[in-house]
Scaffold this motif. Structure first.
Motif, mmCIF file in Angstrom:
data_model
loop_
_atom_site.group_PDB
_atom_site.id
_atom_site.type_symbol
_atom_site.label_atom_id
_atom_site.label_comp_id
_atom_site.label_asym_id
_atom_site.label_seq_id
_atom_site.Cartn_x
_atom_site.Cartn_y
_atom_site.Cartn_z
ATOM 1 N N ASN A 1132 0.829 -1.213 0.000
ATOM 2 C CA ASN A 1132 0.000 0.000 0.000
ATOM 3 C C ASN A 1132 0.862 1.261 0.000
ATOM 4 O O ASN A 1132 0.502 2.269 -0.610
ATOM 5 C CB ASN A 1132 -0.929 0.008 1.214
ATOM 6 C CG ASN A 1132 -1.958 -1.137 1.152
ATOM 7 O OD1 ASN A 1132 -2.462 -1.453 0.069
ATOM 8 N ND2 ASN A 1132 -2.268 -1.738 2.296
ATOM 9 N N GLN A 1135 3.927 2.244 -4.343
ATOM 10 C CA GLN A 1135 3.130 1.964 -5.541
ATOM 11 C C GLN A 1135 3.829 0.982 -6.463
ATOM 12 O O GLN A 1135 3.195 0.120 -7.072
ATOM 13 C CB GLN A 1135 2.833 3.270 -6.283
ATOM 14 C CG GLN A 1135 2.042 3.060 -7.576
ATOM 15 C CD GLN A 1135 1.780 4.377 -8.289
ATOM 16 O OE1 GLN A 1135 1.972 5.449 -7.720
ATOM 17 N NE2 GLN A 1135 1.295 4.276 -9.522
ATOM 18 N N ARG A 1197 -3.518 1.090 -8.147
ATOM 19 C CA ARG A 1197 -2.359 1.812 -8.624
ATOM 20 C C ARG A 1197 -1.089 0.966 -8.656
ATOM 21 O O ARG A 1197 -0.123 1.285 -9.351
ATOM 22 C CB ARG A 1197 -2.114 3.046 -7.776
ATOM 23 C CG ARG A 1197 -1.902 2.755 -6.309
ATOM 24 C CD ARG A 1197 -1.906 4.058 -5.513
ATOM 25 N NE ARG A 1197 -1.722 3.805 -4.091
ATOM 26 C CZ ARG A 1197 -0.565 3.767 -3.486
ATOM 27 N NH1 ARG A 1197 0.535 3.963 -4.183
ATOM 28 N NH2 ARG A 1197 -0.485 3.518 -2.189
ATOM 29 N N SER A 1198 -1.090 -0.144 -7.960
ATOM 30 C CA SER A 1198 0.076 -1.029 -7.977
ATOM 31 C C SER A 1198 0.225 -1.761 -9.312
ATOM 32 O O SER A 1198 1.304 -2.267 -9.645
ATOM 33 C CB SER A 1198 -0.022 -2.059 -6.848
ATOM 34 O OG SER A 1198 -0.008 -1.426 -5.586
#
Length: 1239
Positions: A1132, A1135, A1197-1198
Motif C-alpha cells: 500500500n 506503488q 495503482r500497484s
C-alpha cells in the motif's frame, strides 16, 4: 838426367856455361852430322847403356816435367792422355815408365812401390823454398805447374797399374812425422799451423789470383778440423780435466778470431748475404760454430764477435753465417744481438760512423733471414729504429742527412725487398725535411723500376727480409691466401691485414688475392676453413656479389663434372610401398604412433639417417593422403580429427634449441627429397605431395637461424639439394641454404597456401621459449626488427604483409596474441615476451604519430584502434546468453586486460582538436569499462595526455566529472586504491606542473579522508564538499576493510546525522551485503522514512555501472531472501512494489532455468552456510506463494505498468499471468460501479 861424376854428387857446370837438356844436345848433333842408317842402332844402344849406368829417377821425373812444359800448358787436365800420337809428352811418359820398370828389375822391388817412393821424393824436392826467396805458405805459380805435371804422371802410372797408393800414403806420413818430431811441443805445432795460415792470408791479400786456391785450402782445413779435431768430445756434464780448458779455450779464441778476420768487400756482403743463412751454410761450418758455442757463453761469443767487427778487415761471409747460426742455436742470442745493434746504431749516429751503420744493417738483415721465430723481421726492426719520434735519426738534420745518404748509397747494391720495406715503412721525418725522404723514395722506386719489380704486386704476408727468392705475383697471392686462412683458423676473425688490403690495397686485393681465394673446386660436405673464411668475407661485403656468384657457379659446375653419371633414381617402389601400408589398416595407426613417439620423445637422439628416413616416409604418406583415414590427435572427449597433412604440421614444434634443430633437419630433408623425387612432375603434383605447413615452418626456421637467407635470393646458383644430404655427415646449414636458393623452392613460396604470412610468423614466434632459444637475446631482437620492419610491414597484404600500415601491423599482432593465449594459456605469461616488446614499440610509435597529427590539426575522433579491435572480437562471441559464451568472453577480457596493462597509458585517452584548442575524451574507454567491467587505471595516461592541452587542470577535471556519470566504476576503484594511487599521481603531476592537483582529484582525497574520520573517533569532516556517492563509496570501503559488525552498526547509526543523499547512496554502493547487515541498513532507512525500493528498480544508471553483471543478475536472489523481513504495508505504501516483486520473481525463475543460481550466489558474496540454507527451488516456491497471496490485496495503482511483464509471465508462469490479469480486471470492473467524484 845423367851425372858427370858419381850418382851421389851431380856435376856442377862450369862458370859462364848453362846446363843444357838432352834434347838440345841431340838436336845440335843432328845438325852437325850426316844421317847414316847403320849408325842409328849403335847410337841407341850406347844411349841406353849410358842411362842405365847413370840414372836418377827424381831428376828424371823433374826433367820430364820440364820437357813437357815446353809444348803444353801446365794444367792438370792437360797432362792427361788426351794428346795425339807424336806429341812429345806422350813419349816422355813412356820413357818414364820404361825407366821405372828397368830400375825396379835392377833393385828387385815392385814397380808400384818404386813409383810411389819416387813421387814422394820428387814432391818433397818440389815443395822446398828456393834460396833467397821470401817465406810463403803457398806454392808459386811455377811450383804449382810442376806439381800438376807430377800428379799427372802419377795418375798415368796409376792408370797403367804401376803406382801403389798405399805405399804413397806411407811415404807421405813418414815425411809428416819427421816434420812434427822436429817440433817437440804441441804449442809449437799450433804456432806453426797458425803462422802458415797467416801466411796464406797474406798471400791472398797480395794477389787476387790466390783467392780461389786459398779458399779451397781453408775448406779442406775446416773439414779436417771437424772430422779429426772434434771426433770424440767428452760429455760436458761430467767432470773433465778443467785445468786444460783454459789452454784449449785460449787457442780456440785465437783460431776463432783469426778465422773471422779474412777480408771481404761490403758490397759483396750486401748482395750475397741471403746466401749465407744458416740453411745455406756448409754443415761442417755450422757444426764447428755449434761446437764453439758449447765452450763459450753467449755473452762471450757476442764479445768476441764485437772484437772481430772492430778490426779493419772482416770476412763478412763467415761473420754473418756465424750470426745466423748464433740466433738459430741460442735462445739468448736474440736479445744480445738487439743490444749489439742498439750499441752500433748509437755509435753510428753519435760519431756519424759509417762502418758501424753498415755493420748494424748487415747484422739486422742477417738475423732476420732466419725467420720471425728467432729474430724480429727486418721491417719491424727498421720501423722500431726509424719509424717513431724516438728513432736514432731524430736528433738533428745532420742525422737525417747521414741516414738518407747511407740508404741512398745502398740502393745500387741491395735487394728489392729491402727497398720495398724502406718505401712502405719510411723513417719518420719532420715536415720541413720531407724532401729528403721523397728524394730517397724516388731513387728507390726508380731502381725498382729498373729491376722490373712492382710494389703493387707485393704480397700481404710477403716476408721481405726472407732469404727466399722472389716468387711470381700469382704464387705470392696463393701464399697470402693460405696464411690468411691460417690466421682465420687461429683467431676466428678476418685478419686485419686482409681488411686493410681491401681498403688501402684494393688493386692487389681484387686482382690477385680474391682470384687466388676463389679458385673453383668441389666444395666439401662439411665447411672447411676456406669456406668459412670466404663466407665471412662475403658477409662483411668484402667479396663483390658477381664474383661470388661466378665462384659458386664454377664450384657447382666442378661438382657436376665430378658427379656426372653417378646420380641414380629410386623409381616408384617407395610410393607403392607406402600405399600398401595405408591399405593395411591395423598397421597404419601403429606406424603413425611410432612416428609420433620418435619425433616427440626421441627427436634429440635421432641420427641424420633416421631423420632422412622419417622425412621420406612423411612425404610418401602425404602423397598417399587419399588412402589415409582421418586421424585423431587426442584421446580426450574433446579430441578432434585431422588429415594427415595437418598431422605433419602439428607434429613439429620449435620452442627450444633442440626442437629447432630437429625441425630444420626434418623439413629440409622432406622438401629436398620432394624437389628431387618429383622434379620431373608438374608443379601441381609437387604442391600436392608437399605439406604446406612444412614449407611455412622451413621458411620460419631458415629465416630465423641463418642470416644469409634474409638477403635477396639468387635462384640459379646451386645444384639439387639432395646431394648435400647424401653424405654420412650432413651439413644442415649448407643443405638449408642450398634448398632456400633453389628456383623450384622459390616458386613454391609464391603459392598463397605456402606463404609464411605475418600472422603465421607471429604464431610461430610466440611459441618460442626465450630462455631456451637457439638465438641469443640480441640475435632474437635483431631478427624481430628485421622481420617486422623490413619483411612484413612494407610487404603487400596479398603477399601476407601489412601494406606499410603500422596500425594494421599492431592490430594483426594483437589479434594473433589473443588467439594464441586463448589457445594455450588464457593469459600473456606463456607467450614470448619479446613479441610483446615489439608490440609496445610499435604502439609507442603510433602514439607519437598520433601526437604529431594532433599538432597538425588532425584528431582521433574515431577512438583508439585497440578498442575497435576488442569490440569487433567481442561481437563475434555472442551476447553471453549461455555459460559457454560467458566463459569465452571472460577469457578474452583477461587477455585484453593483460595487453592494455603492457601498453603506454596514453592509449586510453583520445585527443580532439577544435581550432587551437585541444581537448581530451575517453568515450571508447568508458564504454569498454562499463560494458565489460575491465578496470584499468586511466590516471597516468590522463595526466600524460593533458600535457598537450592549454589548460591541463581543466581538462582533467572535465574528464573526471564525466567519469562520475559515464563510468563511475573508475572513480569507485580509485577510491578503493587511493592510498596506492595518490603518490603516483602526485609525483607525475608535480613533475610537469608546479600547481596543486586538479579539483576532482582533490575531491577523491577529501572523500577518502571523510570516510576515515567518520569511522574513527576523530572529529568527523563534513561531506558537504564531497560527491554523495563517492562519499558513500569511501565509507563503504572503510567499513568493508575493517569488517566489524559493531562498526557497521555505529556507522549506520551515525548516518542519521548525514545528508539523505549519502544515506541512500551507501546502499547502491554496497547493494549486496548479508541479509542481517542489509536489514540493519533497511531498518535505518525505514526509520528515516527513506524508500529503499529504488535499489531493485534498476533505474539508477550511474550506480548500476558500479556493479558487475553477475551481481545485477543476482538482485532477485537477494530480494526474495528478504521476504521474511518485508512489512505488509509495503504494497500500500510503495506503488511500484508489486511491479518490482513480479519482475524480481520472473528474473529469479530465469536464473534457475539457466542454472546460474548456485554459481552466481557464490560470486555475490554469500557465505557457504547461507548458500546451503537457501534452496533455489524453495526460494522460487516461496516467492511465488508470496506473490499469489498479495496480488489480490494490492491496490489498483500497484498494477501500473504491469502489462510489460505479462509476456514474460506467459513464458515462465502462466498461472502468475492469470492472477495478475484477473485481479487487474476485477479492479477495473469495480471502478465502473463506483460513483464518480464530481465535487
Amino acid at each position: 838426367a845423367m851425372s858427370a861424376g858419381s850418382a851421389d854428387s851431380p856435376p856442377v857446370p862450369a862458370p859462364g856455361r848453362r846446363r843444357r837438356a838432352l834434347s838440345e844436345l841431340l838436336v845440335g848433333r843432328v845438325n852437325k852430322q850426316k844421317y847414316k842408317p847403320e849408325r842409328e842402332q849403335k847410337l841407341q844402344e850406347a844411349a841406353v847403356h849410358l842411362l842405365k849406368c847413370y840414372q836418377n829417377l827424381n831428376d828424371l821425373f823433374l826433367e820430364v816435367i820440364d820437357s813437357t812444359q815446353c809444348k803444353k800448358t801446365l794444367c792438370f787436365s792437360n797432362l792427361s792422355d788426351h794428346e795425339s800420337p807424336g806429341v812429345p809428352g806422350t813419349h816422355s811418359k813412356s820413357f818414364v815408365v820404361s825407366a821405372l820398370q828397368e830400375q825396379a828389375s835392377k833393385i828387385g822391388v815392385p814397380v808400384g812401390i818404386l813409383s810411389a817412393q819416387t813421387t814422394v821424393s820428387s814432391l818433397q824436392q818440389l815443395c822446398q823454398v828456393p834460396e833467397g826467396s821470401q817465406q810463403a805458405a803457398l806454392l808459386n805459380l811455377e811450383q804449382r805447374k810442376k806439381l800438376s805435371s807430377l800428379l799427372d804422371i802419377a795418375q798415368d802410372l796409376l792408370e797403367r797399374g804401376l803406382f801403389c797408393r798405399f805405399s804413397f800414403c806411407q811415404e807421405i806420413w813418414k815425411v809428416q812425422v819427421k816434420c812434427l818430431f822436429a817440433r817437440s811441443s804441441p804449442g809449437i805445432v799450433v804456432d806453426w799451423l797458425y803462422n802458415n795460415l797467416c801466411l796464406v792470408c797474406e798471400q791472398m791479400e797480395n794477389s787476387n789470383q790466390e783467392m780461389e786456391v786459398a779458399g779451397l785450402i781453408f775448406s779442406d782445413f775446416m773439414r779436417i778440423f771437424v772430422l779429426r779435431g772434434f771426433q770424440k768430445i767428452p760429455d760436458l756434464r761430467r767432470n773433465v780435466e778443467l785445468e786444460k780448458v783454459p789452454q784449449v779455450g785460449g787457442k780456440i779464441k785465437v783460431v776463432f778470431r783469426f778465422f773471422l778476420s779474412f777480408s771481404g768487400t761490403v758490397c759483396d756482403a750486401i748482395q750475397r748475404q741471403k746466401d749465407w743463412s744458416f740453411a745455406k751454410t756448409c754443415p761442417l761450418l755450422t757444426t764447428l760454430y755449434r761446437r764453439l758455442f758449447v765452450i763459450f757463453s753467449p755473452k762471450e761469443l757476442i764479445g768476441h764477435l764485437q772484437e772481430v767487427l772492430e778490426t779493419h778487415e772482416v770476412n763478412w761471409q763467415l761473420v754473418l753465417s756465424c750470426v745466423s747460426t748464433l740466433v738459430v742455436c741460442l735462445a739468448e742470442a736474440q736479445q744480445l744481438i738487439k743490444d749489439l745493434l742498439a750499441h752500433l746504431m748509437i755509435k753510428a749516429f753519435e760519431s756519424y760512423d759509417l762502418e758501424s751503420m753498415i755493420t748494424a744493417f748487415l747484422i739486422a738483415r742477417q738475423a732476420a733471414l732466419e725467420g720471425p721465430s728467432v729474430f724480429i723481421p727486418y721491417a719491424d726492426w727498421f720501423k722500431v729504429s726509424f719509424g717513431n719520434v724516438s728513432g736514432y735519426h731524430g736528433c738533428s738534420k745532420k742525422a737525417l742527412v747521414f741516414l738518407f745518404k747511407f740508404l741512398s748509397d745502398l740502393v745500387p747494391f741491395e735487394a728489392p725487398q729491402y727497398m720495398k720495406i724502406h718505401i712502405l715503412h719510411p723513417p719518420l721525418v719532420p715536415v720541413k725535411y720531407r724532401s729528403l725522404l721523397m728524394e730517397y723514395i724516388t731513387l728507390a722506386k726508380t731502381r725498382l723500376a729498373d729491376l722490373k719489380v712492382a710494389i703493387e704486386d707485393m704480397g700481404l704476408y710477403e716476408d721481405l727480409s726472407s732469404a727466399r727468392e722472389a716468387v711470381e705475383p700469382h704464387c705470392q697471392a696463393e701464399q697470402d691466401v693460405e696464411k690468411a686462412i691460417q690466421v682465420f683458423e687461429h683467431t676466428g676473425k678476418i685478419p686485419v691485414t686482409v681488411m686493410e688490403a681491401s681498403i688501402f690495397r684494393k688493386p692487389y686485393y681484387v686482382s690477385r688475392f680474391l682470384p687466388a681465394l676463389l679458385i673453383p673446386r668441389v666444395l666439401p660436405e662439411s665447411p672447411d676453413s676456406r669456406m668459412v673464411f670466404i663466407d665471412s668475407l662475403r658477409r662483411a661485403d668484402k667479396i663483390p656479389a658477381n664474383l661470388y656468384s661466378n665462384y659458386l657457379q664454377a664450384c657447382s659446375a666442378a661438382e657436376e663434372r665430378q658427379l656426372q653419371g653417378e646420380v641414380t633414381y629410386q623409381g616408384s617402389w617407395p610410393s607403392l610401398f607406402v600405399k600398401m601400408i595405408c591399405g593395411h589398416r591395423p598397421l597404419l595407426p601403429a606406424l603413425l604412433a611410432r612416428f609420433c613417439q620418435l619425433i616427440y620423445h626421441q627427436g634429440e637422439c635421432l641420427t641424420d639417417i633416421h631423420v632422412l628416413g622419417l622425412a621420406v616416409l612423411a612425404i610418401h604418406l602425404n602423397e598417399s593422403k587419399a588412402f589415409v583415414p582421418e586421424l585423431v590427435l587426442e584421446t580426450s572427449a574433446y579430441a578432434k580429427t585431422c588429415s594427415v597433412t595437418a598431422f605433419w604440421e602439428n607434429l613439429l614444434t620449435y620452442r627450444t634449441r633442440d626442437s629447432f634443430s630437429l625441425c630444420i633437419r626434418f623439413c629440409v630433408a622432406a622438401i629436398s627429397y620432394s624437389l628431387c623425387k618429383f622434379s620431373s612432375q608438374s608443379h601441381d603434383v609437387l604442391c600436392n605431395c608437399l605439406p604446406a605447413g612444412l614449407i611455412k615452418k622451413v621458411q620460419f626456421v631458415v629465416l630465423r637461424m641463418y642470416l644469409e637467407s634474409r638477403t635477396t635470393c639468387q635462384e640459379d646458383l646451386v645444384d639439387l639439394p639432395w646431394r648435400n644430404l647424401s653424405s654420412p655427415s650432413v651439413d644442415w646449414k649448407k643443405a638449408a641454404l642450398c634448398l632456400w636458393k633453389q628456383k623450384k623452392f622459390q616458386e613454391l613460396l609464391k603459392e598463397r597456401e605456402c606463404q609464411l604470412t605475418y600472422k603465421d610468423w607471429l604464431l610461430f614466434e610466440m611459441e618460442v621459449k626465450p630462455d631456451n632459444d637457439i638465438l641469443s637475446d640480441a640475435e632474437r631482437q635483431y631478427f624481430h626488427q628485421w622481420a617486422l620492419y623490413q619483411q612484413y610491414l612494407p610487404e603487400s597484404s596479398v603477399a601476407g604483409g601489412c601494406d606499410g600500415d603500422l596500425e594494421k601491423a599492431c592490430a594483426i599482432l594483437i589479434e594473433t596474441a589473443v588467439d594464441f593465449c586463448l589457445r594455450y594459456f588464457n593469459n600473456l605469461r606463456g607467450m614470448n615476451r619479446d613479441v610483446l616488446s615489439r608490440l609496445q614499440e610499435m604502439v609507442l610509435e603510433l602514439e607519437l604519430e598520433r601526437w604529431r597529427s594532433s599538432n597538425t590539426g588532425s584528431s582521433d575522433d574515431e577512438g583508439h584502434f585497440l578498442f575497435r579491435i576488442f569490440k569487433k572480437r567481442l561481437q563475434t562471441l555472442g551476447n553471453g546468453s549461455t555459460v559457454g559464451e560467458r566463459l569465452l568472453r571472460h577469457q578474452e577480457l583477461l587477455v585484453y586486460k593483460s595487453i592494455l596493462l603492457g601498453l603506454p597509458p596514453s592509449v586510453l585517452i583520445s585527443t580532439h582538436r577544435e581550432g587551437w584548442q585541444r581537448s581530451l575524451h575517453c568515450k571508447d574507454f568508458f564504454h569498454f569499462v562499463n560494458k565489460e567491467l575491465v578496470l584499468i587505471s586511466p590516471f597516468q595516461g590522463l595526466l600524460s595526455a593533458c600535457l598537450n592541452c592549454r589548460e591541463p587542470s581543466k581538462e582533467v577535471n572535465l574528464i573526471l566529472t564525466a567519469c562520475q556519470t559515464q563510468c563511475p566504476i573508475i572513480l569507485s576503484s580509485a577510491v578503493l586504491w587511493w592510498s596506492r594511487l595518490e603518490p603516483v599521481v602526485q609525483c607525475q603531476w608535480k613533475r610537469h606542473f608546479q600547481t596543486a592537483l586538479p579539483q576532482e582529484l582533490t575531491n577523491i582525497a577529501t572523500c577518502r579522508e571523510f570516510a576515515r574520520t567518520f569511522v574513527s573517533s576523530e572529529a568527523v569532516l563534513s561531506s558537504n564538499f564531497c560527491t554523495p556517492w563517492i562519499s558513500a563509496a569511501s565509507l563503504y570501503f572503510i567499513i568493508h576493510q575493517q569488517a566489524a559488525q559493531e562498526i557497521m552498526k555505529t556507522t549506520l547509526k551515525n548516518l542519521e546525522c548525514e545528508r539523505e543523499e549519502v544515506r541512500k547512496e551507501i546502499l547502491f554502493v554496497s547493494p549486496f551485503p548479508l541479509p542481517k547487515a542489509l536489514m540493519i541498513v533497511l531498518g535505518c532507512l525505514e526509520k528515516r522514512k527513506i524508500s529503499w525500493l529504488v535499489l531493485f528498480q534498476l533505474t539508477k544508471k550511474v550506480l548500476l555501472h558500479l556493479a558487475p553483471d553477475q551481481y545485477i543478475r543476482m538482485l532477485p536472489f537477494t530480494f526474495y531472501s528478504l521476504v521474511a523481513y518485508f512489512d505488509e504495508d509495503l504494497f500500500n505504501r510503495e506503488q511500484a512494489f508489486l511491479y518490482v516483486a513480479v519482475d524480481m520473481y520472473l528474473k529469479l525463475v530465469q536464473l534457475f532455468v539457466a542454472g546460474e543460481t548456485s554459481a552466481i550466489s557464490a560470486k555475490a558474496g554469500f557465505s557457504q552456510e547461507h548458500c546451503k540454507q537457501v534452496d533455489p527451488l524453495e526460494l522460487i516456491t516461496k516467492a511465488r506463494l508470496f506473490l499469489l497471496r498479495w496480488i489480490p490485496r494490492c491496490p489498483k495503482r500497484s498494477f501500473s505498468g504491469i502489462m510489460e511483464l505479462l509476456a514474460t509471465c506467459e513464458e515462465f508462469d502462466a498461472e502468475m499471468k492469470a492472477a495478475l490479469l484477473s485481479n487487474q480486471q476485477s479492479l477495473e470492473d469495480a471502478d465502473l460501479y463506483r460513483e464518480p467524484l464530481l465535487f
